[in-house]
Design a protein around this motif. Structure first.
Motif, PDB file in Angstrom:
ATOM      1  N   VAL A 322      39.856  45.541  52.944  1.00 23.78           N
ATOM      2  CA  VAL A 322      39.825  45.730  51.487  1.00 23.78           C
ATOM      3  C   VAL A 322      41.064  45.043  50.931  1.00 23.78           C
ATOM      4  O   VAL A 322      42.095  45.669  50.705  1.00 23.78           O
ATOM      5  N   THR A 323      40.978  43.753  50.767  1.00 24.06           N
ATOM      6  CA  THR A 323      42.146  42.947  50.387  1.00 24.06           C
ATOM      7  C   THR A 323      41.780  41.989  49.262  1.00 24.06           C
ATOM      8  O   THR A 323      40.599  41.724  49.006  1.00 24.06           O
ATOM      9  N   ASN A 324      42.818  41.461  48.639  1.00 25.85           N
ATOM     10  CA  ASN A 324      42.592  40.460  47.587  1.00 25.85           C
ATOM     11  C   ASN A 324      41.853  39.250  48.116  1.00 25.85           C
ATOM     12  O   ASN A 324      41.049  38.645  47.419  1.00 25.85           O
ATOM     13  N   GLU A 325      42.142  38.907  49.382  1.00 29.46           N
ATOM     14  CA  GLU A 325      41.475  37.734  49.973  1.00 29.46           C
ATOM     15  C   GLU A 325      39.963  37.983  50.017  1.00 29.46           C
ATOM     16  O   GLU A 325      39.172  37.104  49.677  1.00 29.46           O
ATOM     17  N   THR A 326      39.579  39.182  50.433  1.00 30.13           N
ATOM     18  CA  THR A 326      38.147  39.482  50.495  1.00 30.13           C
ATOM     19  C   THR A 326      37.531  39.362  49.097  1.00 30.13           C
ATOM     20  O   THR A 326      36.476  38.765  48.914  1.00 30.13           O
ATOM     21  N   ARG A 327      38.236  39.940  48.142  1.00 30.54           N
ATOM     22  CA  ARG A 327      37.727  39.921  46.767  1.00 30.54           C
ATOM     23  C   ARG A 327      37.554  38.466  46.282  1.00 30.54           C
ATOM     24  O   ARG A 327      36.520  38.085  45.749  1.00 30.54           O
ATOM     25  N   ARG A 329      37.209  35.812  48.049  1.00 29.30           N
ATOM     26  CA  ARG A 329      36.135  35.113  48.779  1.00 29.30           C
ATOM     27  C   ARG A 329      34.769  35.506  48.244  1.00 29.30           C
ATOM     28  O   ARG A 329      33.880  34.665  48.111  1.00 29.30           O
ATOM     29  N   VAL A 330      34.593  36.792  47.944  1.00 31.20           N
ATOM     30  CA  VAL A 330      33.308  37.221  47.367  1.00 31.20           C
ATOM     31  C   VAL A 330      33.066  36.454  46.069  1.00 31.20           C
ATOM     32  O   VAL A 330      31.983  35.888  45.854  1.00 31.20           O
ATOM     33  N   LEU A 331      34.090  36.416  45.225  1.00 31.50           N
ATOM     34  CA  LEU A 331      33.918  35.745  43.930  1.00 31.50           C
ATOM     35  C   LEU A 331      33.647  34.254  44.119  1.00 31.50           C
ATOM     36  O   LEU A 331      32.844  33.654  43.401  1.00 31.50           O
ATOM     37  N   ALA A 332      34.305  33.661  45.127  1.00 32.83           N
ATOM     38  CA  ALA A 332      34.079  32.230  45.387  1.00 32.83           C
ATOM     39  C   ALA A 332      32.648  31.988  45.864  1.00 32.83           C
ATOM     40  O   ALA A 332      31.993  31.029  45.439  1.00 32.83           O
ATOM     41  N   ILE A 333      32.144  32.867  46.709  1.00 32.68           N
ATOM     42  CA  ILE A 333      30.766  32.715  47.216  1.00 32.68           C
ATOM     43  C   ILE A 333      29.776  32.824  46.054  1.00 32.68           C
ATOM     44  O   ILE A 333      28.831  32.038  45.933  1.00 32.68           O
ATOM     45  N   LEU A 334      30.029  33.794  45.177  1.00 39.86           N
ATOM     46  CA  LEU A 334      29.120  33.980  44.039  1.00 39.86           C
ATOM     47  C   LEU A 334      29.219  32.811  43.063  1.00 39.86           C
ATOM     48  O   LEU A 334      28.206  32.321  42.562  1.00 39.86           O
ATOM     49  N   ALA A 335      30.451  32.353  42.839  1.00 41.63           N
ATOM     50  CA  ALA A 335      30.628  31.242  41.898  1.00 41.63           C
ATOM     51  C   ALA A 335      29.990  29.965  42.432  1.00 41.63           C
ATOM     52  O   ALA A 335      29.545  29.106  41.667  1.00 41.63           O
ATOM     53  N   ALA A 336      29.915  29.849  43.748  1.00 37.98           N
ATOM     54  CA  ALA A 336      29.306  28.652  44.343  1.00 37.98           C
ATOM     55  C   ALA A 336      27.785  28.724  44.299  1.00 37.98           C
ATOM     56  O   ALA A 336      27.097  27.792  44.731  1.00 37.98           O
ATOM     57  N   GLY A 337      27.258  29.832  43.793  1.00 34.19           N
ATOM     58  CA  GLY A 337      25.810  29.937  43.648  1.00 34.19           C
ATOM     59  C   GLY A 337      25.095  30.164  44.970  1.00 34.19           C
ATOM     60  O   GLY A 337      23.929  29.794  45.123  1.00 34.19           O
ATOM     61  N   LYS A 338      25.780  30.786  45.919  1.00 28.60           N
ATOM     62  CA  LYS A 338      25.134  31.042  47.215  1.00 28.60           C
ATOM     63  C   LYS A 338      24.299  32.313  47.143  1.00 28.60           C
ATOM     64  O   LYS A 338      24.626  33.250  46.415  1.00 28.60           O
ATOM     65  N   VAL A 349      35.987  46.654  47.808  1.00 29.72           N
ATOM     66  CA  VAL A 349      37.100  45.952  47.182  1.00 29.72           C
ATOM     67  C   VAL A 349      36.939  45.862  45.646  1.00 29.72           C
ATOM     68  O   VAL A 349      37.904  45.623  44.928  1.00 29.72           O
ATOM     69  N   PHE A 350      35.734  46.142  45.163  1.00 27.87           N
ATOM     70  CA  PHE A 350      35.514  46.122  43.704  1.00 27.87           C
ATOM     71  C   PHE A 350      35.498  47.523  43.093  1.00 27.87           C
ATOM     72  O   PHE A 350      35.042  47.706  41.970  1.00 27.87           O
ATOM     73  N   ARG A 351      36.007  48.507  43.846  1.00 34.55           N
ATOM     74  CA  ARG A 351      35.904  49.891  43.362  1.00 34.55           C
ATOM     75  C   ARG A 351      36.608  50.097  42.021  1.00 34.55           C
ATOM     76  O   ARG A 351      36.160  50.908  41.214  1.00 34.55           O
ATOM     77  N   ASP A 352      37.701  49.379  41.784  1.00 43.41           N
ATOM     78  CA  ASP A 352      38.427  49.581  40.530  1.00 43.41           C
ATOM     79  C   ASP A 352      37.885  48.732  39.387  1.00 43.41           C
ATOM     80  O   ASP A 352      38.211  48.969  38.238  1.00 43.41           O
ATOM     81  N   ARG A 353      37.119  47.739  39.714  1.00 43.28           N
ATOM     82  CA  ARG A 353      36.551  46.901  38.633  1.00 43.28           C
ATOM     83  C   ARG A 353      35.170  46.390  38.993  1.00 43.28           C
ATOM     84  O   ARG A 353      34.978  45.179  39.203  1.00 43.28           O
ATOM     85  N   PRO A 354      34.226  47.302  39.064  1.00 47.05           N
ATOM     86  CA  PRO A 354      32.859  46.890  39.401  1.00 47.05           C
ATOM     87  C   PRO A 354      32.273  45.893  38.414  1.00 47.05           C
ATOM     88  O   PRO A 354      31.510  45.013  38.803  1.00 47.05           O
ATOM     89  N   GLU A 355      32.711  45.968  37.147  1.00 46.15           N
ATOM     90  CA  GLU A 355      32.137  45.053  36.133  1.00 46.15           C
ATOM     91  C   GLU A 355      32.419  43.604  36.488  1.00 46.15           C
ATOM     92  O   GLU A 355      31.614  42.716  36.189  1.00 46.15           O
ATOM     93  N   GLU A 356      33.571  43.394  37.114  1.00 49.75           N
ATOM     94  CA  GLU A 356      33.931  42.024  37.502  1.00 49.75           C
ATOM     95  C   GLU A 356      32.897  41.489  38.507  1.00 49.75           C
ATOM     96  O   GLU A 356      32.446  40.344  38.418  1.00 49.75           O
ATOM     97  N   LEU A 357      32.502  42.354  39.422  1.00 47.61           N
ATOM     98  CA  LEU A 357      31.499  41.949  40.407  1.00 47.61           C
ATOM     99  C   LEU A 357      30.152  41.703  39.725  1.00 47.61           C
ATOM    100  O   LEU A 357      29.484  40.693  39.966  1.00 47.61           O
ATOM    101  N   PHE A 358      29.748  42.640  38.855  1.00 43.99           N
ATOM    102  CA  PHE A 358      28.436  42.502  38.211  1.00 43.99           C
ATOM    103  C   PHE A 358      28.373  41.234  37.358  1.00 43.99           C
ATOM    104  O   PHE A 358      27.352  40.557  37.305  1.00 43.99           O
ATOM    105  N   ALA A 359      29.499  40.927  36.695  1.00 46.16           N
ATOM    106  CA  ALA A 359      29.525  39.715  35.862  1.00 46.16           C
ATOM    107  C   ALA A 359      29.358  38.483  36.748  1.00 46.16           C
ATOM    108  O   ALA A 359      28.640  37.541  36.396  1.00 46.16           O
ATOM    109  N   ALA A 360      29.999  38.508  37.906  1.00 39.11           N
ATOM    110  CA  ALA A 360      29.903  37.352  38.814  1.00 39.11           C
ATOM    111  C   ALA A 360      28.486  37.215  39.358  1.00 39.11           C
ATOM    112  O   ALA A 360      27.967  36.104  39.502  1.00 39.11           O
TER     113      ALA A 360
END
Ligand SMILES: NC(=O)C1=CN([C@@H]2O[C@H](COP(=O)(O)OP(=O)(O)OC[C@H]3O[C@@H](n4cnc5c(N)ncnc54)[C@H](O)[C@@H]3O)[C@@H](O)[C@H]2O)[C@@H](O)CC1
Ligand SMILES: Nc1ncnc2c1ncn2[C@@H]1O[C@H](COP(=O)(O)OP(=O)(O)O)[C@@H](O)[C@H]1O
Ligand SMILES: [K+]
Length: 505
Positions: A322-327, A329-338, A349-360
Motif C-alpha cells: 500500500v504505497t504511493n508507487e502502487t497508487r 502505477r494503477v493510475l498510469a495503467i488506467l491512463a494508458a487505457g489498458k 491504496v485508494f481508501r482515502d480518496r476513492p473518487e480519484e480512482l473512480f475518476a480515472a
C-alpha cells in the motif's frame, strides 16, 4: 448452447411474475393451492410422517400454510395449525384457504413448540417488511431450539429473499420450498445456510413472464457467459490470444504475482509477463519458465511498457504494497487505457480518496476506447472504497452494495466470498452458488485475479470474464478436492476447461 440461464428473482420481480400470471387468467388461489400442494408433496417425499405443526402468518405465506396443513391431513398426518392473529383478519386467498381448513386453529404461541416432529413455517415470506421482534422472535427461537425438522415456505421467516440477510431473527430451516425461481437470498449468506436443502417447484407460472420482467440477476454458470468464452482459433497464434502483464511486489513479495501470472497463462492468455523491479528478477527467474519477466527501474520505464499496445490486460495489486508507487502505477495503467484487474493493495491504496480512482476508471478517454476495469475486493477491501455501502440496518447487503459500487466506480465489481457476486456497471449480476470452501486459502484470490486478466487479454468482455473466472476457479477447486492450496488451482483447470469446451460445442 442448450442450457438456459437461471434467473434469480427479487421479491418485487416475483410479485410481478404472480401478477402477470393472474392477469393471463390463472387465479391467485390456484397459485396458492399449487404452492401449498407442492410443499406438501416434498414433505411427503422427504420426511417421515410425524406430529406436524404449521405456523401461519397474517399474509399469503400463511395462506400457503393452510394448504399444506390440509394436504398433509388428507394424507393421514396428525396436523396442528396455529395462526398469528385471528382468522377474520385474514384477507383474500389466505382467508379462503383458512376457511377450507376443517380443523381447529390455535393461537400462535411459544408453549408446546417442542412437542412436534415437523414444524412448517408459513409465518412470513416475500412480505417480510420489518424485523422479527418480541413474542414472534421467541417463537422462532423456540422452533429453532426444538428437535423438529423445520420446513420453510418460500423463505425461512425472518430472511430477506432479496439480500439473504436476517431481519431480527430467523427460522433455521432443514428444508425450504420456493416457487417458480430461486431468489438471491437463497444463495447469499447467511440466507443460504438458513434455508437448508432448497427445492424450487412449478406452480403454474409460465417462463414467458420473465421476458416482461427483465430481471438482471442470474446464477453464475456457463449459460451466462459461455458464448463469449474464448476458444483458441485453429488459425490463431499466441499473439492473437493477448498478452497479460502482472505487476509484482518487491523482492520479499513476489509469490502472489506468480500465482496470478500462472493462472493467466493457464486460462489461455497467449503471453504473460511479470513486471518487477530489478531486485526481484532473480526470485522470479528462479521459478518462472513460460511466463516472461520485464523489469523496470523507473516510472518512465514502466510507462514504456504501458506504451506497448500488445500488452493489453494488466493485473495490479496482489502483494504490491500500500504505497504511493502502487497508487501511481494503477493510475498510469488506467491512463494508458489498458484493460485492468485491480486487486488487493491496488484497491486499499485508494481508501482515502476513492473518487480519484473512480475518476480515472471513468475518464472519457477510457470510455471512448471501451476499456474495462474489474475490481476484485473481498468484503474488507470493499469497505475501504465503499464504507457507506456496508452500513445497512441488517448488515452488508452484498448484491445491492456491489450493484451500487459498480455503478459508482464504473468498474465491474467482483465481490469475493462464499457467495461471490459479479456485477456490471449496467446492473447485470451473477451469484456463484456452492463454491468449495477449500478456496478460502492464502493466494487463492491472486489466482482468481490472474484468471480474469487472462480472459480479458483474450478479448472477453469484463463482466463475462469476471463471471467465468469465478466459476472456473470454483470448479477447479472442486476437481482438486480436499487439501487444496492456491498452487493447485491452475493445474486443476484443464479438466474443467475440457468439460466446458464439450458443453460449449
Ligand atoms: N402472490 C401470490 O400470488 C403468491 C404468493 N405466495 C405466497 O405469498 C407470500 C407472500 O405473501 P404476502 O405478500 O401476503 O406476505 P407475507 O405472507 O410474507 O407477509 C405479509 C404480512 O406479514 C406482516 N409482516 C411482515 N413482516 C412482519 C414482521 N416482522 N412482524 C410481524 N408482521 C410482519 C405484514 O404486515 C403482512 O401482514 C409468498 O412468500 C408465498 O409464500 C404463494 O401463495 C404463491 C402465489
Ligand atoms: N467459504 C468460502 N467458500 C468458497 N469460497 C471462498 C470462501 N471463502 C473465500 N472464498 C474464496 O476464496 C478466495 C479468497 O481470496 P482472497 O480473500 O483474496 O484471499 P487471498 O488474498 O489470500 O488470495 C476468493 O475467490 C473467495 O471468493
Ligand atoms: K416462511
Amino acid at each position: 448452447m442448450e442450457e438456459t440461464r437461471e434467473v434469480l428473482l427479487s421479491t418485487m420481480e416475483m410479485g410481478e411474475a404472480d401478477r402477470l400470471t393472474i392477469e393471463a387468467g390463472l387465479q391467485g388461489r390456484q397459485l396458492m393451492e399449487a404452492a401449498g400442494q407442492s410443499i406438501a408433496r416434498i414433505i411427503l417425499e422427504k420426511l417421515n410422517p410425524g406430529r406436524t405443526l404449521v405456523l401461519c402468518g397474517p399474509g399469503n405465506n400463511g395462506g400457503d400454510g393452510f394448504v399444506v396443513a390440509r394436504a398433509l391431513k388428507e394424507n393421514g398426518w396428525p396436523v396442528t395449525v396455529t395462526l398469528m392473529g385471528t382468522k377474520d383478519r385474514l384477507k383474500g386467498d389466505a382467508r379462503l384457504m383458512a376457511d377450507l381448513w376443517d380443523g381447529e386453529i390455535q393461537p400462535l404461541a411459544e408453549e408446546g413448540l417442542g412437542d412436534y416432529d415437523i414444524i412448517v413455517d408459513g409465518l412470513f415470506g416475500a412480505g417480510l417488511d420489518r424485523p422479527l421482534e418480541g413474542a414472534l422472535l421467541d417463537i422462532v427461537r423456540a422452533a429453532n431450539d426444538s428437535n423438529a425438522r423445520k420446513v420453510a415456505i418460500d423463505v425461512p421467516s425472518g430472511l430477506s429473499g432479496d439480500s439473504g440477510l436476517v431481519l431480527g431473527g430467523c427460522l433455521e430451516a432443514d428444508l425450504t420450498v420456493t416457487f417458480f425461481r430461486r431468489k438471491p437470498g437463497h444463495l447469499l449468506y447467511p440466507g443460504k445456510a438458513l434455508c437448508g436443502d432448497l427445492y424450487v417447484t412449478d406452480i403454474g407460472i409460465s417462463g414467458r413472464v420473465l421476458d416482461e420482467i427483465g430481471a438482471q440477476t442470474w446464477l453464475n454458470s456457463p449459460a451466462v457467459w459461455g458464448e463469449l468464452f474464448p476458444v483458441p482459433s485453429p488459425a490463431g497464434h499466441k499473439y492473437s490470444r493477448g498478452h497479460s502483464v502482472v505487476v509484482s511486489g518487491d523482492l520479499a513479495h513476489t509469490g502472489a504475482s506468480r500465482l496470478a501470472a500462472g493462472a493467466a497463462l493457464r486460462i489461455g492468455s497467449g503471453l504473460v509477463s511479470v513486471a518487477c523491479a530489478p531486485e526481484a528478477v532473480p526470485a522470479h527467474a528462479a521459478q518462472l519458465t513460460a511466463v516472461m519477466i520485464r523489469s523496470y527501474q523507473s516510472p518512465e520505464q514502466f510507462a514504456d511498457y504501458l506504451a506497448d499496445h500488445r500488452l493489453n490486460a494488466w493485473c495490479i495489486g496482489p502483494a504490491n504494497g500500500v504505497t504511493n508507487e502502487t497508487r501511481n502505477r494503477v493510475l498510469a495503467i488506467l491512463a494508458a487505457g489498458k484493460q485492468a484487474v485491480l486487486d488487493a493493495d491496488a484497491i486499499t491504496v485508494f481508501r482515502d480518496r476513492p473518487e480519484e480512482l473512480f475518476a480515472a476508471i471513468g475518464s472519457d478517454d477510457r470510455k471512448n476506447m471501451s476499456r474495462e476495469v474489474v475490481l476484485t475486493p473481498h468484503a474488507g477491501e470493499f469497505g475501504r472504497l465503499f464504507p457507506d455501502l456496508m452500513e445497512g440496518t441488517y448488515g452488508f447487503d452484498r448484491l445491492k452494495g456491489a450493484r451500487t459500487a459498480a455503478e459508482r466506480s464504473g468498474a465491474v465489481l467482483l465481490l469475493k466470498g462464499p457467495d461471490t457476486v459479479v456485477v456490471s456497471p449496467d446492473g447485470r449480476a451473477v451469484i456463484m452458488d456452492d463454491a468449495p470452501a477449500d478456496l478460502a486459502t492464502a493466494g487463492s484470490g491472486d489466482v482468481l485475479s490472474g484468471l480474469v486478466t487472462g480472459l480479458l487479454a483474450q478479448g472477453m468482455p469484463a463482466f463475462e470474464a469476471a463471471s467465468a473466472a469465478v466459476w472456473l476457479h470454483a470448479e477447479a477447486a472442486r476437481v482438486f478436492g480436499a487439501g487444496l492450496t492456491a498452487e493447485d488451482i491452475s493445474p486443476s483447470l484443464p479438466t474443467v476447461l475440457e468439460k466446458l469446451r464439450e458443453k460449449l460445442h
